[in-house]
Scaffold this motif. Sequence first.
Motif, PDB file in Angstrom:
ATOM      1  N   SER A  75     -25.855  30.434 -27.124  1.00 62.36           N
ATOM      2  CA  SER A  75     -26.804  29.797 -27.095  1.00 62.36           C
ATOM      3  C   SER A  75     -26.740  28.628 -28.891  1.00 62.36           C
ATOM      4  O   SER A  75     -27.816  28.017 -28.718  1.00 62.36           O
ATOM      5  N   ILE A  76     -25.472  28.229 -29.065  1.00 62.37           N
ATOM      6  CA  ILE A  76     -25.154  26.994 -29.303  1.00 62.37           C
ATOM      7  C   ILE A  76     -26.085  25.179 -28.438  1.00 62.37           C
ATOM      8  O   ILE A  76     -26.433  24.691 -29.540  1.00 62.37           O
ATOM      9  N   VAL A  77     -25.961  25.861 -27.046  1.00 60.60           N
ATOM     10  CA  VAL A  77     -26.108  24.399 -26.516  1.00 60.60           C
ATOM     11  C   VAL A  77     -27.993  24.864 -27.072  1.00 60.60           C
ATOM     12  O   VAL A  77     -28.157  25.625 -26.100  1.00 60.60           O
ATOM     13  N   VAL A  84     -30.239  24.898 -16.445  1.00 65.32           N
ATOM     14  CA  VAL A  84     -29.290  25.531 -16.974  1.00 65.32           C
ATOM     15  C   VAL A  84     -28.008  25.125 -16.755  1.00 65.32           C
ATOM     16  O   VAL A  84     -27.003  25.491 -17.373  1.00 65.32           O
ATOM     17  N   GLY A  85     -27.716  24.627 -15.026  1.00 69.10           N
ATOM     18  CA  GLY A  85     -26.450  24.360 -15.400  1.00 69.10           C
ATOM     19  C   GLY A  85     -25.789  22.747 -16.031  1.00 69.10           C
ATOM     20  O   GLY A  85     -24.486  23.271 -16.350  1.00 69.10           O
ATOM     21  N   HIS A 140     -21.825  24.133 -22.146  1.00 69.44           N
ATOM     22  CA  HIS A 140     -20.854  25.238 -22.962  1.00 69.44           C
ATOM     23  C   HIS A 140     -19.879  25.357 -22.750  1.00 69.44           C
ATOM     24  O   HIS A 140     -18.909  25.743 -23.890  1.00 69.44           O
ATOM     25  N   TRP A 141     -19.146  25.128 -21.380  1.00 73.34           N
ATOM     26  CA  TRP A 141     -17.821  24.433 -21.159  1.00 73.34           C
ATOM     27  C   TRP A 141     -17.124  23.954 -21.684  1.00 73.34           C
ATOM     28  O   TRP A 141     -15.601  23.922 -22.402  1.00 73.34           O
ATOM     29  N   GLN A 149     -13.137  22.173 -26.140  1.00 74.97           N
ATOM     30  CA  GLN A 149     -12.728  21.473 -27.281  1.00 74.97           C
ATOM     31  C   GLN A 149     -12.486  22.279 -27.994  1.00 74.97           C
ATOM     32  O   GLN A 149     -11.081  21.507 -28.895  1.00 74.97           O
ATOM     33  N   CYS A 150     -13.143  23.113 -28.139  1.00 76.62           N
ATOM     34  CA  CYS A 150     -12.214  23.933 -28.904  1.00 76.62           C
ATOM     35  C   CYS A 150     -10.843  24.577 -28.873  1.00 76.62           C
ATOM     36  O   CYS A 150      -9.914  24.769 -29.694  1.00 76.62           O
TER      37      CYS A 150
END
Length: 61
Positions: free
Chosen positions: A5-7, A29-30, A36-37, A42-43
């Motif tokens: 949901s952050i995106v 959606v893609g 998100h990936w 990055q995290c």
Amino acid sequence: MPAYSIVPEVKSVRYVPGADQDKETPRPVGRRRALHWEVLAQCMLLVLHQLFAADELGALE
């Protein structure tokens, strides 16, 4: 880890003066899934960097 949901679902918002409304353009959606990936990758890179930076004795190598 960050949730999906952050995106934002909305790609952009444009004001239409004639209708006095905001028009939202949805994000595909893609593309949202790909962003998100990228955030997850990055995290993980940040976590790995911090682990290796904190390893003063070289135990991780």
